[in-house]
Scaffold this active site. Structure first.
Site, PDB file in Angstrom:
ATOM      1  CB  CYS A   1      -0.945   0.012   1.205  1.00  0.00           C
ATOM      2  SG  CYS A   1      -1.943   1.509   1.315  1.00  0.00           S
TER       3      CYS A   1
ATOM      4  CB  CYS B   1      -3.304   2.625  -1.402  1.00  0.00           C
ATOM      5  SG  CYS B   1      -3.593   0.918  -0.939  1.00  0.00           S
TER       6      CYS B   1
ATOM      7  CE1 TYR C   1     -10.959  -0.940  -5.150  1.00  0.00           C
ATOM      8  CE2 TYR C   1     -11.403  -3.135  -6.009  1.00  0.00           C
ATOM      9  CZ  TYR C   1     -11.633  -2.147  -5.064  1.00  0.00           C
ATOM     10  OH  TYR C   1     -12.511  -2.369  -4.046  1.00  0.00           O
TER      11      TYR C   1
ATOM     12  CD  GLU D   1      -7.420   2.713  -8.560  1.00  0.00           C
ATOM     13  OE1 GLU D   1      -8.219   2.827  -7.611  1.00  0.00           O
ATOM     14  OE2 GLU D   1      -6.348   2.085  -8.472  1.00  0.00           O
TER      15      GLU D   1
END
Length: 493
Positions: A53, A58, A201, A205
């Site tokens: 992440c 992320c 995702y 993105e």
């Protein structure tokens, strides 16, 4: 002689760090946490405190989304009187973008965060070990350091929190494609089209990131096998996202199956694929990115020797308290393939610490976990989709839908709609799900997640006074039901 600990954690990602820190600070446990040396692209020898992440997921992704979003802002600014070049070198005719500059600043911030996560462990008195950990038995971990030296750790409990790894499509020439780790470390973009393979995702993105930052004369393609993006999300939201992708200039190719990648030279590839009609096609491009899924990172952990069971997807099997079938061995996060989200790993880490050291077996609560996809504009959701609710519950499902043009776009001229949706159980009036595609959707959805966690009803939504003028107020002003759907499930509310 082996060093002895109450807990040895394999992996210093979000879940591993949270579990280790809570075990020491709240329960006084003696803890060691093992992680590979820091680097931007993961491998068998590269990892880093913060995990996927923070280093290659992320956080850096969101920074690139911020960067790409300026293309939209520059385009919309003209409608508000800003005098920008009529046709610049950037996407949507805005100023030219310097990808390398963005990446250097991104790397600086991620390096800082990696240090911060190391300091979190240090300040919690967690013993950090750099290297690769592998189980020798249910209470022994062998740590191989980067210099090849080996040490043994004895542990009353072992926690596996090694996360996941991106997977490639097994086609000829797959080695010429990049994965998400590579995309987040690219130092330059190719002078040619970019093709993103996938529909989840990461794919949606990155299609937006490349579209916003890539020069306008080089198209961005999004190719996937299904009929629409984001399988598993609400169907109306999926439709809206796919429409938005197309409106923003991304060339969407549903129903296509890649078959081969040929390399002719630097930034010169041909992607071969079959289209929705089954016909063979090819596309010349400068870059192919595979965003086609992830798998649990379990290789080299010694699980087979200890007898830790894996499921059919290669994830570590755990019970509701994150215990494996081997006493004293636990697992949390993406390596268990439950809900693969950073905040869920944090929740699982806290529940583990309480179960293992707090004397109270604690289940993670997976109800009403909110999530977001940072496509542009983003999608955010919490609770049941319309389709899930109709399948799960008995009675009727009332659906409230609102589509509108955001106020900002009425001046900028952008032809794009925001979608908001409430899914309500008719008989109990409980709000089962909230969904949104539009600007600021994730920020709005976080607040609605609290409401659903508290068991909010549609009457309570209706009695809430909105903030005007905002998009968020639409969630408390949707009075007219769009449709009633007979449910076919058996769950009662």
């Amino acid at each position: 002689m082996a060093e002895e600990y109450d807990l040895v954690t394999l992996g210093a990602g979000s879940g591993g760090v949270r579990a280790s820190r809570f075990a020491t600070t709240l329960y006084g446990a003696k803890v060691a946490c093992i992680e590979l040396p820091f680097g931007f692209v993961s491998s068998e020898t590269v990892g880093g405190a913060g995990g996927t992440c923070v280093i290659r997921g992320c956080v850096p992704k969101k920074l690139l989304v911020y960067g790409a979003a300026y293309a939209e802002e520059f385009a919309d600014a003209r409608g508000f009187g800003w005098a920008l070049p009529a046709a610049g070198a950037g996407a949507d005719g805005g100023p030219a973008h310097d990808w390398n500059s963005l990446m250097k600043l991104k790397e600086k911030e991620i390096t800082r965060l990696n240090t911060t996560y190391g300091n979190i462990l240090k300040n919690a008195n967690v013993h950090q070990l750099e290297g690769r950990g592998a189980l020798k038995d249910a209470h022994t971990v062998e740590v191989t350091a980067p210099d090849g030296s080996v040490r043994l750790l004895k542990a009353k409990n072992i926690l596996i929190a090694t996360g996941g790894v991106a997977t490639a499509i097994p086609i000829p020439g797959a080695e010429h494609a990049i994965m998400s780790d590579d995309a987040l470390a690219l130092q330059s973009l190719p002078p040619g089209p970019i093709v993103v393979l996938g529909a989840g995702y990461i794919a949606t993105e990155f299609a937006g990131i490349f579209r916003g930052t890539h020069a306008a004369q080089h198209p961005v393609h999004l190719m996937f096998r299904g009929d629409k993006v984001l399988r598993g999300f609400d169907e109306e939201c999926r439709d809206q996202v796919q429409e938005n992708l197309t409106r923003r200039g991304i060339q969407v190719h549903p129903g296509c199956k890649p078959t081969k990648i040929e390399k002719h030279g630097d930034h010169d590839l041909t992607l071969h694929y079959t289209d929705a009609a089954g016909a063979a096609q090819s596309l010349r491009c400068g870059l192919v990115m595979m965003a086609t899924g992830r798998k649990p990172r379990v290789e080299g952990l010694g699980l087979e020797a200890v007898g830790v069971q894996l499921d059919e997807h290669g994830a570590i099997k755990v019970d509701e308290y994150s215990r494996t079938n081997v006493p004293g061995v636990w697992a949390i996060g993406d390596v268990t393939n439950r809900i693969n989200l950073t905040p869920v790993a944090l929740m699982e880490g806290m529940a583990f610490a309480k179960s293992c050291f707090g004397g109270e077996l604690t289940k993670p609560d997976y109800r009403n976990v909110a999530s977001a996809v940072f496509c542009q504009p983003p999608l955010a959701t919490v609770g049941y989709t319309e389709e899930q609710a109709a399948k799960e519950f008995e009675g009727n499902i009332d659906v409230y839908v609102s589509r509108f043009r955001p106020m900002k776009y009425t001046i900028s001229g952008r032809e794009e709609k925001t979608l908001m949706k409430l899914v309500v159980h008719a008989e109990s009036d409980l709000v089962l799900g909230c969904h949104m595609v539009g600007p600021d959707a994730p920020e709005i959805m976080q607040g609605l997640a609290v409401a659903l966690k508290c068991g909010a009803t549609k009457a309570q939504f209706d009695s809430t006074v909105g903030i005007h003028p905002t998009a968020a107020e639409e969630f408390v002003t949707m009075r007219s039901r769009s449709r009633r759907v007979p449910a076919t499930g058996t769950s009662k509310l």
